[in-house]
Design an enzyme around this catalytic site. Structure first.
Site, short mmCIF file in Angstrom:
data_model
loop_
_atom_site.label_atom_id
_atom_site.label_comp_id
_atom_site.label_asym_id
_atom_site.label_seq_id
_atom_site.Cartn_x
_atom_site.Cartn_y
_atom_site.Cartn_z
N CYS A 3 -38.33 32.06 48.11
CA CYS A 3 -37.34 32.19 49.19
C CYS A 3 -35.91 32.22 48.62
CB CYS A 3 -37.58 31.08 50.20
SG CYS A 3 -36.91 31.47 51.81
N GLU A 39 -45.51 25.81 48.86
CA GLU A 39 -45.56 24.41 48.40
C GLU A 39 -45.59 23.42 49.56
OE1 GLU A 39 -42.94 26.22 48.56
OE2 GLU A 39 -41.24 25.01 49.17
N HIS A 41 -42.73 30.01 51.44
CA HIS A 41 -42.96 28.72 50.80
C HIS A 41 -44.45 28.41 50.81
CE1 HIS A 41 -38.78 26.90 51.05
NE2 HIS A 41 -38.64 27.92 51.86
N1 GLN Z 1 -31.92 31.73 54.01
C1 GLN Z 1 -31.85 31.03 52.75
C2 GLN Z 1 -30.87 31.72 51.81
O1 GLN Z 1 -30.37 32.75 52.13
C3 GLN Z 1 -33.21 30.94 52.11
C4 GLN Z 1 -34.12 30.07 52.94
C5 GLN Z 1 -35.22 29.39 52.17
O2 GLN Z 1 -35.17 29.28 50.94
N2 GLN Z 1 -36.17 28.86 52.89
O3 GLN Z 1 -30.61 31.20 50.75
#
Ligand code: GLN
Length: 186
Positions: A77, A164, A162
Site C-alpha cells: 500500500c 498482514e 494489506h
Molecule cells: N493512502 C495512503 C497513501 O497514500 C496509503 C494507505 C495505506 O497504506 N493503507 O500513502
C-alpha cells in the site's frame, strides 16, 4: 534470513506473527545502520507522504535508494507508493524501485476500504493505490476489478492491499516474499 521492516510509521507490528510463523528473524528499521544486516526489506502500509517526511528527517533517502538497487523489497500500500516509478493524485517523490505507476487513494476514500480474497486468502484494501501502469518486465500475480494488485519485478514485490492484517499466519504474500529473499541470498 533476516528481514527488516521499515518502522517510521504505519502497520509494522502486524507483520511479526507472519514472520514468526515462517521462522525468520526480523528487525525494525529506523536508521541507516538498520539496513546493513538485513536480507530483505518490507515497506509497510500507512501514509506514504508522512513516511517520506520521516525518511528525510532520519536521512535515509540515499541509503534506501542504494538498498533498492540490489536487495529484495516488498511494498505494501503506502510502501508500494514509495517503491513506484511514478506517483499521482497528488504527485510525490518515489524511489523507482519497481516499474509501476500508481494513483494514490485510487479506490476512493477511507469509506471505500474493502476486503477481497486472493486464492481464498482474505486481504484488506485501505485507501489503497491503484496500480494503473505496469512496465514490460513486471509480472502480475493477482488482479482485482481490472487492476493489478500484486506485482513482481526481479527481487521486488508490491501489493496494493494489506495481507498482514489477516490473522491467519503466515500469509501467502509473506511466504512469496521470503522465496524472493531466499533466491537473492542464493
Ligand atoms: N493512502 C495512503 C497513501 O497514500 C496509503 C494507505 C495505506 O497504506 N493503507 O500513502
Amino acid at each position: 534470513m533476516h528481514i527488516g521492516i521499515l518502522a517510521l510509521q504505519g502497520a509494522v507490528t502486524p507483520h511479526f506473527p507472519h514472520l514468526n510463523a515462517l521462522g525468520v528473524t526480523f528487525t525494525e528499521v529506523r536508521a541507516v545502520e538498520d539496513l546493513l544486516n538485513i536480507d530483505g526489506l518490507i515497506l509497510p502500509g500507512g501514509e506514504s507522504s508522512t513516511m517520506l517526511k520521516l525518511i528525510d528527517v532520519y536521512n535515509m533517502k540515499s541509503a534506501l535508494a542504494d538498498f533498492f538497487k540490489t536487495k529484495p523489497a516488498w511494498g505494501i500500500c503506502a510502501g508500494t507508493i514509495l517503491m513506484a516509478r511514478e506517483v499521482s493524485n497528488p504527485a510525490q517523490f518515489s524511489f523507482n524501485a519497481i516499474d509501476i505507476a500508481v494513483v494514490r487513494n485510487g479506490y476512493g476514500s477511507q469509506l471505500d476500504s474493502f476486503h477481497a480474497d486472493i486464492n481464498e486468502y482474505p486481504v484488506s484494501f485501505i485507501r489503497a493505490p491503484v496500480i494503473d501502469k505496469i512496465g514490460k518486465d513486471v509480472g502480475v500475480k493477482a488482479e482485482h476489478s481490472g487492476h493489478a494488485i500484486w506485482v513482481e519485478q526481479g527481487n521486488k514485490m508490491a501489493t496494493a492491499f494489506h495481507p498482514e492484517l489477516t490473522p491467519d499466519y503466515p500469509s501467502p504474500m509473506h511466504q512469496r516474499f521470503l522465496e524472493l529473499v531466499q533466491a537473492a541470498k542464493g
